[in-house]
Design a protein around this motif. Structure first.
Motif, mmCIF file in Angstrom:
data_model
loop_
_atom_site.group_PDB
_atom_site.id
_atom_site.type_symbol
_atom_site.label_atom_id
_atom_site.label_comp_id
_atom_site.label_asym_id
_atom_site.label_seq_id
_atom_site.Cartn_x
_atom_site.Cartn_y
_atom_site.Cartn_z
ATOM 1 N N LYS A 110 0.834 -1.208 0.000
ATOM 2 C CA LYS A 110 0.000 0.000 0.000
ATOM 3 C C LYS A 110 0.867 1.257 0.000
ATOM 4 C CE LYS A 110 -3.581 2.405 2.607
ATOM 5 N NZ LYS A 110 -4.422 2.397 3.813
ATOM 6 N N LYS A 111 1.922 1.228 0.823
ATOM 7 C CA LYS A 111 2.817 2.387 0.891
ATOM 8 C C LYS A 111 3.549 2.594 -0.427
ATOM 9 C CE LYS A 111 6.056 4.599 4.041
ATOM 10 N NZ LYS A 111 6.834 4.469 5.307
ATOM 11 N N ASN A 112 3.898 1.447 -1.053
ATOM 12 C CA ASN A 112 4.560 1.560 -2.359
ATOM 13 C C ASN A 112 3.644 2.204 -3.391
ATOM 14 O OD1 ASN A 112 7.021 0.538 -1.625
ATOM 15 N ND2 ASN A 112 6.606 -1.558 -2.286
ATOM 16 N N ARG A 113 2.383 1.796 -3.377
ATOM 17 C CA ARG A 113 1.430 2.371 -4.341
ATOM 18 C C ARG A 113 1.268 3.870 -4.105
ATOM 19 N NH1 ARG A 113 -1.230 -2.611 -3.328
ATOM 20 N NH2 ARG A 113 -2.577 -1.615 -1.762
ATOM 21 N N GLU A 114 1.227 4.241 -2.842
ATOM 22 C CA GLU A 114 1.089 5.670 -2.514
ATOM 23 C C GLU A 114 2.314 6.453 -2.989
ATOM 24 O OE1 GLU A 114 0.548 5.681 1.649
ATOM 25 O OE2 GLU A 114 -1.596 5.127 1.572
ATOM 26 N N LEU A 115 3.486 5.843 -2.747
ATOM 27 C CA LEU A 115 4.708 6.520 -3.181
ATOM 28 C C LEU A 115 4.815 6.597 -4.698
ATOM 29 C CD1 LEU A 115 7.306 5.083 -0.644
ATOM 30 C CD2 LEU A 115 6.573 7.459 -0.839
ATOM 31 N N LEU A 116 4.375 5.532 -5.362
ATOM 32 C CA LEU A 116 4.387 5.544 -6.824
ATOM 33 C C LEU A 116 3.448 6.625 -7.366
ATOM 34 C CD1 LEU A 116 4.444 1.714 -7.641
ATOM 35 C CD2 LEU A 116 6.238 3.386 -8.170
ATOM 36 N N ALA A 117 2.283 6.757 -6.751
ATOM 37 C CA ALA A 117 1.336 7.797 -7.176
ATOM 38 C C ALA A 117 1.922 9.191 -6.944
ATOM 39 C CB ALA A 117 0.016 7.633 -6.422
ATOM 40 N N GLU A 118 2.584 9.328 -5.754
ATOM 41 C CA GLU A 118 3.212 10.618 -5.446
ATOM 42 C C GLU A 118 4.335 10.927 -6.431
ATOM 43 O OE1 GLU A 118 5.728 12.765 -1.816
ATOM 44 O OE2 GLU A 118 4.758 10.808 -1.487
ATOM 45 N N LEU A 119 5.108 9.894 -6.752
ATOM 46 C CA LEU A 119 6.210 10.068 -7.691
ATOM 47 C C LEU A 119 5.705 10.456 -9.080
ATOM 48 C CD1 LEU A 119 9.258 9.839 -8.171
ATOM 49 C CD2 LEU A 119 8.921 7.414 -8.698
ATOM 50 N N GLU A 120 4.632 9.824 -9.507
ATOM 51 C CA GLU A 120 4.058 10.128 -10.823
ATOM 52 C C GLU A 120 3.557 11.572 -10.867
ATOM 53 O OE1 GLU A 120 0.560 8.504 -13.865
ATOM 54 O OE2 GLU A 120 0.922 7.495 -11.953
ATOM 55 N N ALA A 121 2.918 12.001 -9.763
ATOM 56 C CA ALA A 121 2.412 13.374 -9.705
ATOM 57 C C ALA A 121 3.566 14.376 -9.783
ATOM 58 C CB ALA A 121 1.614 13.586 -8.424
ATOM 59 N N LYS A 122 4.664 14.062 -9.102
ATOM 60 C CA LYS A 122 5.811 14.976 -9.127
ATOM 61 C C LYS A 122 6.492 14.976 -10.490
ATOM 62 C CE LYS A 122 6.730 15.284 -4.227
ATOM 63 N NZ LYS A 122 7.713 15.257 -3.148
ATOM 64 N N GLU A 123 6.488 13.821 -11.152
ATOM 65 C CA GLU A 123 7.039 13.777 -12.506
ATOM 66 C C GLU A 123 6.227 14.660 -13.453
ATOM 67 O OE1 GLU A 123 7.063 9.610 -13.341
ATOM 68 O OE2 GLU A 123 9.183 9.392 -12.830
#
Length: 319
Positions: A110-123
């Protein structure tokens, strides 16, 4: 002595009475028109200088926006790198925890998915910022090029006016020390001739030496067709006491300015469209009228030479 004074006054009355009301009105109308044209040229020059200042201010704002965008982009890039590093760490932790606890695996997933979503938004934010940065950079380059063009034209005009000033100084060197000065300031050249070189008291007839000086000036102006020539007549503050059509120092100064114009027009190489005559009376002194020396300096003709600003106007209108 009394007979000579009476004869002089009678001569002055005869000369001044030859100017008909119609001629006087025509001259007065021409003066008003030329004064309006001079005011218009001055306003255009001020507008061009104001536009240059505005362009420089816009360039400064673009530079500030550009610097700010660079800083924001760098911050986003640092955030991106930090998030990516964090993601890599989490992936490593995920691999270690996968063997020990399915619950831990679920939490890490779950934390990985959240971080991936955050990373995509920052990209996405970084991409948008880079796009905005490129647009700002392009706008900055366009403004910089425009400023460079304007500065080049202004520098060229200043150099041309310096050459003109030097040419006039050489042409009028024989009249140094006779109430004649040549100066360059504010992008213009000022040729000042005191009345002792040009006119007798109360008269607008140019003497032989003064006519020679004006013709020498005209020879230089004939070789510079892109220069606007404003001839201003000035007096001291002693009220005009003559008789006839003239009633004031303002009238006398206008008549004297027109007399200089007429001498310049004898040179057929000078375009009449470049010439403007104006009378300022006693209202633009350069020295105190409390002394005879100051009054002598105020009684003068000023020839103001201004470069035509068509090229600058075109550049400003292209913005």
């Amino acid at each position: 002595m009394i007979k000579n004074s009476v004869f002089f006054l009678l001569s002055l009355v005869i000369v001044t009475s030859c100017v008909s009301p119609k001629v006087y009105k025509d001259l007065e109308s021409k003066y008003a028109s030329l004064k309006q044209e001079n005011r218009k040229l001055s306003e255009e020059n001020e507008a061009l200088l104001s536009a240059k200042n505005t362009t420089e201010n816009d360039l400064k704002k673009l530079q500030e926006a550009y610097d700010k965008a660079i800083a924001e982009r760098d911050k986003l890039r640092n955030d991106y790198n930090a998030s990516k590093s964090n993601l890599d760490n989490l992936k490593s932790s995920y691999a270690a925890l996968e063997k020990n606890s399915s619950a831990s695996i679920a939490r890490n997933s779950k934390k990985n998915r959240e971080l991936l979503a955050e990373l995509e938004a920052k990209e996405q934010a970084l991409a948008a910022e880079n796009d905005r940065l490129n647009k700002l950079k392009k706008a900055l380059e366009e403004r910089s090029n425009k400023i460079a063009e304007l500065e080049k034209v202004i520098a060229s005009k200043d150099a041309a006016m310096t050459q003109l000033k030097n040419a006039i100084s050489r042409a009028l060197t024989d009249f140094e020390g006779k109430g004649l000065t040549v100066e360059q300031r504010g992008g213009k050249v000022y040729v000042s001739m005191e009345n002792k070189l040009l006119f007798k008291s109360g008269s607008w007839l140019v003497g032989a030496e003064g006519k020679s000086a004006v013709k020498s000036l005209g020879n230089v102006l004939a070789e510079n067709p892109d220069i606007a020539v404003l001839i201003e007549g000035h007096t001291d503050n002693v009220p005009y006491s003559g008789n006839g059509a003239l009633t004031s120092n303002w009238d006398l100064s206008t008549k004297r300015a027109t007399a200089i114009v007429n001498i310049l027009r004898e040179n057929k190489a000078i375009s009449p469209e470049n010439l403007t005559a104006a009378g300022r009376g006693e209202f633009a002194p350069v020295a105190s009228n409390d002394t005879e020396e100051g009054k002598a300096k105020n009684r003068r003709i000023e020839v103001i030479l201004t470069p035509k600003l068509d090229q600058l106007s075109k550049l400003l209108n292209e913005q």
